[in-house]
Design an enzyme around this catalytic site. Structure first.
Site, short mmCIF file in Angstrom:
data_model
loop_
_atom_site.label_atom_id
_atom_site.label_comp_id
_atom_site.label_asym_id
_atom_site.label_seq_id
_atom_site.Cartn_x
_atom_site.Cartn_y
_atom_site.Cartn_z
N HIS A 132 49.11 -45.13 -15.83
CA HIS A 132 48.18 -44.34 -15.22
C HIS A 132 46.89 -44.70 -16.09
O HIS A 132 45.77 -44.21 -15.89
CB HIS A 132 48.19 -42.76 -15.32
CG HIS A 132 48.47 -42.28 -16.72
ND1 HIS A 132 49.38 -42.71 -17.64
CD2 HIS A 132 47.44 -41.73 -17.53
CE1 HIS A 132 49.00 -41.98 -18.70
NE2 HIS A 132 48.01 -41.50 -18.65
C1 UD1 Z 1 44.17 -37.65 -18.65
C2 UD1 Z 1 43.81 -38.03 -20.39
C3 UD1 Z 1 45.06 -38.93 -20.63
C4 UD1 Z 1 46.47 -38.71 -20.29
C5 UD1 Z 1 46.50 -38.32 -18.69
C6 UD1 Z 1 47.71 -37.86 -18.30
C7 UD1 Z 1 41.81 -37.86 -21.13
C8 UD1 Z 1 40.34 -38.54 -21.56
N1 UD1 Z 1 42.71 -38.34 -20.66
O1 UD1 Z 1 43.91 -38.47 -18.19
O2 UD1 Z 1 45.03 -38.91 -22.26
O3 UD1 Z 1 47.45 -39.64 -20.57
O4 UD1 Z 1 45.52 -37.16 -18.55
O5 UD1 Z 1 48.07 -37.63 -16.90
O6 UD1 Z 1 41.75 -36.58 -21.40
N2 UD1 Z 1 43.34 -35.87 -10.63
C9 UD1 Z 1 44.17 -35.29 -9.78
N3 UD1 Z 1 44.54 -33.94 -10.02
C10 UD1 Z 1 45.01 -33.57 -11.41
C11 UD1 Z 1 44.11 -34.21 -12.46
C12 UD1 Z 1 43.66 -35.58 -12.05
O7 UD1 Z 1 44.02 -35.70 -8.56
O8 UD1 Z 1 45.29 -32.54 -11.27
C13 UD1 Z 1 42.79 -37.11 -10.65
C14 UD1 Z 1 41.07 -37.09 -10.73
O9 UD1 Z 1 40.65 -36.73 -9.80
C15 UD1 Z 1 40.85 -38.35 -11.21
C16 UD1 Z 1 42.30 -38.87 -11.96
O10 UD1 Z 1 43.41 -38.11 -11.59
O11 UD1 Z 1 40.51 -39.32 -10.18
C17 UD1 Z 1 42.07 -38.87 -13.47
O12 UD1 Z 1 42.16 -37.41 -13.82
P1 UD1 Z 1 41.56 -37.26 -15.63
O13 UD1 Z 1 42.06 -35.94 -15.97
O14 UD1 Z 1 40.15 -37.53 -15.60
O15 UD1 Z 1 42.21 -38.25 -16.26
P2 UD1 Z 1 43.70 -38.74 -16.63
O16 UD1 Z 1 43.52 -40.23 -16.15
O17 UD1 Z 1 44.77 -37.74 -15.80
#
Ligand code: UD1
Length: 357
Positions: free
Chosen positions: A205
């Protein structure tokens, strides 16, 4: 003693679970959970609270996704209100996500003491948002709970007083041991696809692996080659799902894609895998604790003990280096690895001993 325990994203929930559970066993501790809402999908958040036996959070900040600045700012604005109303003695933050940094910054400016669980880890890679979060959080924390010797050394080099650094072991492993006990007798939806023969388990991810088309395609190429040897079970993170669709990444049939799994179901699958391929931080540690071979799809790790003592190999994210690491895992499956000191299931007890001292 009044404590706010902050969690925002999936890898945080496993870390607060043992700390919260232990707080209930301590007299004179009033510990409340603050969920920032950084992760919000059922499968990324609520499912974990259920699996980890966490209660409904006492405060939910509903921050949601967004750019780093937007997400961090939303957590800060909402958390400041909670801190001002609750006036805790300590704010306890875990790990390295945006919520960790946001909450510690708010607390410190309100002159509330901050304790950082999993302090001192460094990848020395400033292109990782988590590295920035780790350095910033540690720069303003008052107590440092450290999982491995490298963490202690890094903090000392950064000028932190030794008296504030406590080697407590690893709360991820507290949680892992607790959860392993509850696996027996439980029925899992994925039992029907769990192979009898050797298989690999994959999580992927990180922006550095999935946000760039060429890099992601290279990783997929290597995975498709590995899948010729053994099936790969792949629960797909929401970010990765979006990128698979955007870049039209093709996986072989033997790469079995699933929706994100709860903690227990993921554990049920990976604990028996011949090899785990991952870019997660936590799985590097959990595989080391259970001596499951692990190939980390990154150039570096902030958890060097998993390579020095444990079952982890750093493979980078290029097809040839991934395939080389896979071959070395296959050839050397019985690698003699050890579980790091104090990864014994009692870290949360040590944390509360220190907080209450
Ligand atoms: C975050 C953490 C990372 C961790 C990861 C585990 C930071 C900087 N990064 O990254 O260290 O390893 O979580 O999952 O804090 N999204 C959903 N549903 C959700 C959450 C996110 O669809 O419940 C989608 C968002 O719309 C986005 C992507 O996932 O497109 C990224 O989510 P985001 O929370 O920004 O960061 P992670 O990549 O999950």
């Amino acid at each position: 003693m009044k404590v706010l325990l902050v969690a925002g994203a999936r890898p945080n929930f496993m870390k607060i679970a043992p700390v919260y559970r232990e707080s209930l066993r301590r007299n004179a501790v009033d510990c409340k959970i603050v969920h920032t809402g950084q992760h919000y999908d059922y499968s990324m958040s609520e499912a974990f609270f259920e699996d980890l036996e966490l209660p409904k959070p006492h405060f939910f900040l509903d921050a949601g996704s967004g750019s780093h600045a937007v997400q961090t700012a939303k957590v800060m604005i909402a958390f400041e209100q909670v801190c001002m109303a609750e006036k805790p003695d300590w704010v306890v933050v875990v790990g390295d996500v945006n919520s960790t940094l946001a909450a510690s910054l708010v607390a410190k400016k309100l002159m509330i003491d901050v304790a950082h669980v999993e302090a001192g880890l460094r990848s020395f890679d400033m292109t990782m948002p988590e590295e920035i979060n780790r350095i910033m959080t540690d720069s303003i924390s008052d107590k440092f709970f450290v999982t491995e010797e490298s963490g202690r050394i890094n903090l000392i080099k950064e000028g932190k007083p030794e008296s504030a650094i406590h080697m407590v072991g690893n709360v991820m492993i507290d949680n892992l041991m607790h959860q392993l006990q509850s696996l027996d007798g439980q029925r899992f939806e994925t039992a029907r696809i769990k192979p009898d023969a050797e298989y690999a388990f994959l999580t992927l991810h990180r922006p550095s692996n999935v946000d760039e088309k060429g890099v992601f395609q290279g990783i997929a190429e290597a995975l498709n080659r590995i899948a010729e040897t053994m099936p790969i079970i792949f629960p797909v993170h929401p970010r990765t799902q979006k990128m698979i669709a955007r870049y039209n990444i093709r996986f072989a049939d033997n790469v079995i894609q699933l929706s994100p799994l709860g903690f227990r179901e993921a554990l049920y699958l990976w604990k028996d895998a011949a090899v785990v391929l991952t870019d997660s931080g936590g799985l590097q540690e959990e595989t080391t604790a259970l001596k499951v071979p692990c190939i980390t799809l990154r150039e570096n790790t902030e958890r060097p003990i998993t390579c020095q003592l444990g079952s982890n190999i750093l493979a980078g994210n290029k097809p040839d280096t991934i395939l080389k690491a896979f071959q070395s895992c296959v050839d050397n499956a019985a690698k003699d690895c050890q579980v790091p000191p104090l990864w014994d299931g009692h870290s949360a007890e040590r944390i509360w001993d220190q907080l209450l001292a």
